[in-house]
Design a protein around this motif. Structure first.
Motif, PDB file in Angstrom:
ATOM      1  N   UNK A  47       0.836  -1.185   0.000  1.00  0.00           N
ATOM      2  CA  UNK A  47       0.000   0.000   0.000  1.00  0.00           C
ATOM      3  C   UNK A  47       0.868   1.231   0.000  1.00  0.00           C
ATOM      4  N   UNK A  48       0.328   2.313   0.483  1.00  0.00           N
ATOM      5  CA  UNK A  48       1.105   3.531   0.554  1.00  0.00           C
ATOM      6  C   UNK A  48       2.163   3.383   1.621  1.00  0.00           C
ATOM      7  N   UNK A  89       3.915   4.894   4.407  1.00  0.00           N
ATOM      8  CA  UNK A  89       3.662   6.053   5.264  1.00  0.00           C
ATOM      9  C   UNK A  89       4.945   6.648   5.809  1.00  0.00           C
ATOM     10  N   UNK A 104      -0.896  -1.179   4.545  1.00  0.00           N
ATOM     11  CA  UNK A 104      -1.583  -2.479   4.643  1.00  0.00           C
ATOM     12  C   UNK A 104      -1.214  -3.172   5.957  1.00  0.00           C
ATOM     13  N   UNK A 156      -3.833  -1.742  11.854  1.00  0.00           N
ATOM     14  CA  UNK A 156      -4.152  -0.653  10.947  1.00  0.00           C
ATOM     15  C   UNK A 156      -2.871  -0.202  10.292  1.00  0.00           C
ATOM     16  N   UNK A 157      -2.968   0.820   9.487  1.00  0.00           N
ATOM     17  CA  UNK A 157      -1.746   1.189   8.782  1.00  0.00           C
ATOM     18  C   UNK A 157      -0.674   1.668   9.754  1.00  0.00           C
ATOM     19  N   UNK A 208       2.353   3.856  10.904  1.00  0.00           N
ATOM     20  CA  UNK A 208       2.630   5.264  10.616  1.00  0.00           C
ATOM     21  C   UNK A 208       4.080   5.659  10.851  1.00  0.00           C
ATOM     22  N   UNK A 258      -3.896   2.676  17.356  1.00  0.00           N
ATOM     23  CA  UNK A 258      -3.660   3.265  18.675  1.00  0.00           C
ATOM     24  C   UNK A 258      -2.607   2.518  19.488  1.00  0.00           C
ATOM     25  N   UNK A 291      -4.965   7.620  17.077  1.00  0.00           N
ATOM     26  CA  UNK A 291      -3.901   7.058  16.262  1.00  0.00           C
ATOM     27  C   UNK A 291      -2.569   7.614  16.736  1.00  0.00           C
ATOM     28  N   UNK A 339      -2.390  11.429  18.299  1.00  0.00           N
ATOM     29  CA  UNK A 339      -3.339  12.470  17.946  1.00  0.00           C
ATOM     30  C   UNK A 339      -4.132  12.921  19.170  1.00  0.00           C
ATOM     31  N   UNK A 351       2.305  15.494  16.194  1.00  0.00           N
ATOM     32  CA  UNK A 351       2.550  15.013  14.845  1.00  0.00           C
ATOM     33  C   UNK A 351       3.949  14.451  14.689  1.00  0.00           C
ATOM     34  N   UNK A 365       0.865  15.629   6.264  1.00  0.00           N
ATOM     35  CA  UNK A 365       1.935  15.513   7.256  1.00  0.00           C
ATOM     36  C   UNK A 365       3.166  14.956   6.557  1.00  0.00           C
ATOM     37  N   UNK A 366       4.074  15.823   6.231  1.00  0.00           N
ATOM     38  CA  UNK A 366       5.264  15.425   5.482  1.00  0.00           C
ATOM     39  C   UNK A 366       6.508  15.636   6.338  1.00  0.00           C
ATOM     40  N   UNK A 407       5.963  11.660   0.661  1.00  0.00           N
ATOM     41  CA  UNK A 407       5.442  11.619   2.015  1.00  0.00           C
ATOM     42  C   UNK A 407       6.514  11.595   3.095  1.00  0.00           C
ATOM     43  N   UNK A 459      -5.831  -4.181   2.359  1.00  0.00           N
ATOM     44  CA  UNK A 459      -4.451  -4.645   2.510  1.00  0.00           C
ATOM     45  C   UNK A 459      -3.758  -4.856   1.173  1.00  0.00           C
ATOM     46  N   UNK A 483      -2.457  -0.779  -3.211  1.00  0.00           N
ATOM     47  CA  UNK A 483      -3.021   0.440  -3.766  1.00  0.00           C
ATOM     48  C   UNK A 483      -4.476   0.343  -4.163  1.00  0.00           C
ATOM     49  N   UNK A 508      -2.547  17.043  10.323  1.00  0.00           N
ATOM     50  CA  UNK A 508      -2.203  16.909   8.906  1.00  0.00           C
ATOM     51  C   UNK A 508      -2.610  15.552   8.378  1.00  0.00           C
ATOM     52  N   UNK A 509      -3.057  15.556   7.171  1.00  0.00           N
ATOM     53  CA  UNK A 509      -3.514  14.318   6.549  1.00  0.00           C
ATOM     54  C   UNK A 509      -2.329  13.467   6.150  1.00  0.00           C
ATOM     55  N   UNK A 543      -0.951  11.502   2.868  1.00  0.00           N
ATOM     56  CA  UNK A 543      -1.164  11.605   1.420  1.00  0.00           C
ATOM     57  C   UNK A 543      -1.882  10.372   0.906  1.00  0.00           C
ATOM     58  N   UNK A 594      -2.573   7.107  -1.123  1.00  0.00           N
ATOM     59  CA  UNK A 594      -1.600   6.072  -1.456  1.00  0.00           C
ATOM     60  C   UNK A 594      -1.449   5.801  -2.951  1.00  0.00           C
TER      61      UNK A 594
END
Lengths: 322, 963
Positions: free
Chosen positions: A26-27, A29, A46, A68-69, A71, A89, A111, A129, A157, A238-239, A281, B846, B849, B861-862, B864, B866
């Motif tokens: 996945x992405x 993070x 993922x 969960x994802x 971070x 969490x 989170x 958070x 953050x 959030x970079x 990211x 999972x 993408x 902040x979010x 980004x 994926x």
């Protein structure tokens, strides 16, 4: 008898793409070097955490256990343990070799954005958070945090730990520096949600990136601003930002798909590294060498000062072009 | 003589005893050598005058031979008078003639003392006798012939032995009544089991013969008796040498006989061995050959066998338990004399008693005689009933009461005439004498009485008349009693209470129900408002008035200067505590101690150090003046364990504080309300309204809005809006506005309004008048809607607070004073409240993408997106996104909505300055309008230009301001 003057070496910047790793999780993070810079860790959306070899780009281990994802991740100084935090969490302490969960720390109400070991890996610090930083003891079997730092009025953050200091950046626009040795808390008001904080290598300055698309270099002791770096775009996400190995350059992710690299002293933009089209990211600078990791979407890219070998470069170039 | 056994009491003292030391005596100088003299027993100086000139007997100043002194006889032998031959008229010379006094003395050569004759002497040799013998031997014709005499000395028996022998005793037998066969067998059995330890003398008797004897005993006839076993006298040989106990040195007799002698445990067998060897059976045993052997010697090189050289002792040869197995000799160690009990006892009894009658046997158990004690004799006037009498000090009570008491008791109690004995004292006095501690709490009823009542009693006491007036005391139970009767009853009760014993008070009035119930008690014994003296005073006034039946006591006692609310609160408190602190508490209070620290419910913990004013900081940030202005340094206490883990010394060792030090503040303090109310009043904006920038931005962008209002007005309007919202429908209230569809339109309203609003003229007007209700409605509606669908990029602390305050206000606008004390605790709770929604909305895939869960609710902040495709879309234009992903625009609108309120707040703060910097304000407005417009395109295009411009102008303004 005169010695030849040593040639002033131009500051090396990671201009060349060495390889691209498709993480398949996945992405990504967050991407982080380990303590010696030989391996990298990628946090996937993922729920998985992966360990890679930097030089070969091969996956070594997958750590799964988060709900969960993932971070953020940090490796201990002796590379024996990892700690990671997630949207579920929890903070998990991993055994690197076996991939087993050594400890699952629950207590945050939201989170968990960031996690760090202290220097001796005796304490895990996690920012969430829910506005608290929790200090977890890795030495005892206690499941409650040693101390909960709830001074922030909004989510944490980013946080970094030095030998005796704890630096936290909060969405309430304040950078808090907890000095354990002096028993002091310094609050610097930045007036914009903080996305990332860093210590400089010499420990005298702090680097702060905030959502007003500005990276600021602040003096740690007085809070005065030493430098301001703009030009990139950081407005909603959030970079990460970081300093180069020898504190010569300031680097920051940008939402426009580049990594911006400024000269620390002059504040001028020296390099605009095109990573891709999406948002960069996360990034991480090698602890000793001139090497940079960037994470965009599902890929991690390794950048170096000089091209390693032709095949890799070609491949990387192709990837970059596409 | 001294060592003579007959004269044990006589001691001989040699030398002069040391003088007893006195502690304070100074050290005496030692006597010099030339002054040291020898004196005889008569105090004469003794000097040695040479062996042939008198020796020590030369006497005082060489008087030997003089007429004062002693003249020794001289030995003369001539042809006529030979010394050896006694002649007529001439004394024969004897050795004693040549001896002086000393020689005949105790320690002399020829002591002349009376001593036991040898006939009666025990076998022990007498030294003195020996000495005398030697002297005789010297005078004998052959010097030293006594040696020969001794060699061939006839066996002499002491007279005691001869007497015993005459009585029939034989050597080797014991002395005592003769015993039957069993005893002797027992003896032999014992004997064979004897284990000899240590210094016990090895038995030299012939065991073989005993063995035979034992065998014979088996067939001995019944009527034959035996002499008891001879008691070997316990030999108290002092231990000499430094050997261990039980060590035998080299016994020459045994050593020369052979190594077998070493084993002292198998004494019997050894001896039999020896006996047999002596008898003549020459055993070619290697052990028995000659040579030195013994425990003290090792193995010689020439010896073949060495296994038995070393004495091997096993622990099994020793008794490990005291008194478990009886040692065979019946000695029980070496101390006790040998006893002949056990079976013998019966026999001896019988033997001593004589024959047992036929049909009777001896009882196996003796009947123990129980001692019965006679009961003590009772005094004649003893009555087995005890009366508890109330003890009253009559001198301290008014004469009336005393009279009443005496009447009630009859003539039983004598007048206390002083401390004439312990029976006249009461328990209290005795306790005082014994030094016991008195019970805490009110000990007498008088202590429990109210001061007024006590005064009244004192008055009564002072006046000798009975009951000067009715003086009715109305106690809370409503029982009206005359003072005298009450006092008497009280005293009776006191007596009861002081003795803690139920008992009939003789003749007196029985305890009335009023007295048994809680007695009236003054407010002095319990103070519910101890911390607030004035309040306590008011409370006491109230209580006392209540006692007097004053219905309006409550209103009278309460301070008139207080506000209505305070009064109401206090009224409630007073009535409640009056109910609670009923007199029964005083009885309990004597049994329980009151807590030292009460939970302080009226105060709130507040961080001691507060951050500085945010507005100043914002201004400083705007001017990029980071440093002192933007920095706050607070004292912060890390957890000691954290310091330990960080390998750091605790900066505040010994402080129990962790985190920021806090101070207590009155919960109902006005300042507290102000601090809580400030954000409430200042920003009644959307809850959880996310905005990417801080208030400073709003400052710059929303200067045009001049909706000014005071906090009260704001609050009122809020309340009004809430009321109207409640009327209007659920959509406007927070909890019900979760419908995202409904949220799309309303935000437009405030935007348009605020956008239309700008204008320098309006500014003044709006300052005076409150904003229209529509505006607020719109604001609240929009904010609550947005909150439900909020997914903006960032959240601000103010929003959070607003959120909380808003929620509280909506929840119960009426219950103003139920505000939760903690400001901070609300923050996590608010987020926590939203978290479930997050958990529902976010469904991560999972697999690689998937379409990103962009709509997931985030705070701060979010992250980004994926995937590239979607992110690209998002990056290009947020407007094109489907409604669910419309978040950026919405958030923008939200910002605008919020801006209004933010602005209001800012306006309020800057109101004072306004007339000074009007020009500046206008300029700012222009700027902010610009930036506002630019912020429209915040997401699609970088607002670099505008912000730079903004900064430029800001700098200009600043310079203007400063110069």
């Amino acid at each position: 008898m005169s010695f030849p003057q040593p040639k002033p070496q131009a500051p090396q910047l990671p201009r060349h793409l060495l390889r691209t790793i498709d993480c398949n999780q996945g992405a990504v993070r967050a991407v982080r070097f380990n303590a010696d810079g030989n391996y990298l860790l990628s946090c996937g959306s993922d729920k998985s955490l992966k360990l890679w070899s930097v030089t070969r780009g091969t996956p070594l281990k997958t750590y799964s256990g988060h709900g969960y994802e993932v971070l953020d991740v940090d490796g201990s100084f002796d590379n024996s343990q990892l700690c990671s935090c997630s949207s579920d969490k929890t903070v998990i302490l991993w055994d690197v070799a076996t991939g087993q969960v050594a400890r699952k720390l629950r207590g945050h109400a939201g989170i968990v954005n960031c996690v760090q070991f202290n220097e001796e890996a005796t304490v895990i610090l996690s920012g969430s958070i829910d506005g608290t930083v929790r200090c977890w003891d890795t030495r005892s079997r206690r499941f409650e945090a040693i101390q909960v730092l709830d001074e922030a009025t909004d989510g944490i953050s980013s946080l970094k730990v030095s030998q005796h200091e704890l630096l936290t950046g909060s969405v309430d626009g304040r950078v808090r520096c907890y000095d354990l040795r002096m028993g002091q808390l310094h609050i610097d008001f930045v007036n914009s949600p903080i996305t990332c904080v860093c210590f400089s290598q010499d420990g005298q300055c702090t680097l702060t990136s905030s959502l007003d698309s500005t990276v600021r270099l602040l003096d740690k002791t007085t809070g005065e601003m030493l430098g301001e770096y703009t030009g990139h775009k950081m407005k909603g996400y959030k970079l990460d930002c970081c300093l180069s190995g020898k504190d010569t350059h300031v680097m920051s992710c940008s939402e426009d798909g580049h990594v911006y690299c400024w000269d620390l002293v002059e504040g001028s933009l020296t390099l605009k590294l095109p990573v891709g089209k999406a948002v960069v990211q996360s990034l991480s600078f090698h602890p000793t060498e001139t090497q940079l990791l960037t994470a965009m979407e599902g890929r991690v890219q390794v950048w170096g000062a000089e091209p390693e070998d032709t095949e890799e470069v070609e491949e990387g170039g192709m990837m970059g072009a596409s | 003589m001294a060592s003579d056994g007959d004269g044990d009491e006589d001691f001989v003292n040699y030398g002069t005893p040391l003088e007893p030391l006195e502690e304070d005596e100074p050290l005496r100088r030692p006597v010099p050598l030339h002054e040291q003299t020898v004196k005889d027993e008569k105090g004469r100086f003794q000097r040695f005058h040479g062996a042939f000139t008198g020796g020590f007997s030369a006497g005082y100043f060489n008087t030997v031979g003089s007429k004062e002194g002693w003249t020794p006889s001289t030995f003369v032998s001539s042809r006529q008078q030979k010394a050896g031959q006694p002649q007529a008229g001439q004394q024969q010379a004897r050795p004693e003639d040549f001896m002086d006094q000393e020689d005949f003395g105790e320690h002399g050569m020829a002591p002349t003392e009376i001593s036991t004759s040898s006939e009666y002497q025990s076998s022990r040799r007498d030294k003195i006798q020996d000495k005398a013998k030697t002297i005789h031997a010297l005078s004998a014709p052959i010097p030293g012939d006594t040696l020969l005499e001794e060699l061939i000395a006839p066996a002499r028996l002491s007279i005691g032995v001869e007497l015993l022998k005459k009585m029939g005793w034989k050597e080797g037998q014991g002395v005592g009544p003769r015993v039957k066969r069993k005893a002797s067998r027992q003896k032999t059995k014992k004997d064979s089991a004897v284990k000899v330890y240590g210094c016990a003398a090895p038995r030299a008797g012939s065991e073989e013969s005993e063995d035979e004897e034992e065998d014979e005993d088996e067939f001995a006839p019944q009527n034959v008796t035996f002499a008891p076993k001879d008691v070997s006298p316990i030999d108290f040989n002092p231990k000499v040498g430094v050997h261990g106990l039980g060590y035998h040195g080299l016994d020459p007799g045994r050593a020369m006989r052979g190594g077998a002698a070493a084993g002292h445990i198998n004494l019997f067998s050894m001896d039999s061995d020896r006996a047999s060897s002596l008898i003549g059976g020459k055993k070619p045993h290697p052990k028995h050959r000659g040579g030195v052997a013994g425990q003290a010697f090792g193995v010689g090189a020439l010896e073949d066998e060495d296994e038995e050289v070393y004495h091997r002792d096993a622990m099994s040869n020793y008794d490990m338990v005291l008194g478990g197995e009886e040692p065979g000799d019946g000695l029980y160690g070496w101390t006790a004399p040998q006893q002949y009990k056990k079976k013998k006892e019966k026999n001896s009894d019988v033997s001593y008693l004589g024959k047992i009658l036929e049909g009777f046997t001896l009882a196996s158990k003796t009947v123990e005689v129980k001692t019965v004690f006679t009961p003590p004799s009772l005094p004649r006037d003893f009555r087995p009933v005890h009366h508890f009498r109330p003890v009253v000090d009559l001198t301290k009570v008014s004469p009336i009461v005393a009279a009443a008491l005496q009447a009630s008791r009859g003539q039983m109690v004598p007048e206390p005439t002083g401390p004439s004995g312990r029976h006249n004292m009461d328990s209290g006095q005795r306790a005082a004498l014994l030094g016991e501690e008195a019970l805490q709490g009110p000990t007498s009823v008088l202590d429990m009485l109210r001061p007024e009542d006590r005064e009244r009693l004192a008055q009564l006491r002072s006046s000798s008349q009975p009951a000067p007036g009715p003086a009715p005391t109305k106690d809370p139970h409503g029982s009206m009693v005359s003072a005298g009767g009450a006092a008497a009853r009280a005293l009776a009760q006191q007596a009861l209470a002081s003795r803690f014993q139920p008992g009939p008070s003789p003749g007196g009035p029985g305890p009335s129900p009023a007295a048994l119930g809680p007695s009236p008690c003054g407010p002095g014994s319990f103070k519910p408002f101890e911390k607030n003296p004035s309040k306590q005073a008011r409370y006491e006034l109230y209580v006392s008035r209540m006692r007097q039946g004053d219905r309006g006591a409550l209103d009278d006692s309460i301070d008139g200067s207080m506000t209505e609310w305070e009064r109401g609160r206090e009224r409630e408190e007073f009535s409640r505590s009056a109910l609670l602190y009923r007199p029964s508490g005083s009885f309990l209070s004597s049994r329980f101690t009151s807590a030292k620290h009460t939970d302080d419910l009226d105060s709130v913990e507040v961080p001691r150090d507060q951050e500085g004013d945010e507005d100043d900081k914002q201004a400083a940030v705007k001017m990029k003046m980071f440093g002192k202005l933007t920095r706050d340094s607070l004292e912060w206490h890390p957890d000691p364990l954290l310091c330990k883990r960080f390998n750091l010394p605790d900066p505040y060792p010994g402080s129990g504080i962790v985190g920021l030090p806090t101070v207590k503040r009155d919960r109902f303090s006005v300042f507290n309300f102000l601090t809580v109310a400030e954000p409430t009043a200042a920003a009644p904006a959307a809850p959880a309204l996310p905005e990417p920038t801080k208030r400073s931005r709003w400052d710059s962008t929303n200067k045009k809005e001049k909706t000014e209002e005071d906090p009260l007005g704001d609050f009122l309007s809020t309340a009004r809006s809430q009321a109207s919202a409640a009327q209007g429908g659920p959509t406007s209230t927070e909890p019900s506005s979760t419908d995202p569809a409904a949220a799309t339109d309303p935000p437009a309203e405030p935007d348009t309004k605020t956008k239309d609003a700008p204008g320098s003229d309006e500014e003044e007007e709006e300052e005076e008048e409150r904003p229209s209700m529509d505006l607020f409605k719109a604001v609240f509606a929009s904010s609550s809607d947005e909150k439900s669908s909020s997914s903006s990029s960032s959240e601000e602390e103010d929003d959070d607070e607003e959120d909380k305050d808003e929620g509280e206000r909506l929840a119960g606008a009426g219950s103003l004073f139920n505000i939760t004390p903690s400001v901070k605790s609300a923050t996590p709770s608010s987020t926590a409240a939203v978290l479930p929604a997050l958990a529902v909305t976010v469904k991560p895939d999972p697999d690689a993408a998937p379409p990103p869960p962009q709509e997931e609710e985030e705070f701060g902040p979010k992250l980004p997106p994926p995937s590239a495709a979607l992110s690209a879309a998002a990056g290009e234009s947020s407007r094109c996104l489907p409604p669910k992903q419309e978040k950026p625009t919405r958030s923008k609108e939200k910002h605008k909505a919020k801006k209004q309120h933010k602005h209001k707040k800012d306006k309020k703060k800057k109101k004072q300055k306004k007339h000074k910097h009007k020009g500046k304000e206008k300029e700012k407005k222009k700027k902010s309008r610009k930036s506002d417009s630019s912020s429209e395109g915040e997401e699609d295009a970088p607002g670099q230009v505008s912000t730079e411009e903004l900064l430029q102008r800001l700098k200009n303004i600043r310079s203007k301001e400063v110069w």
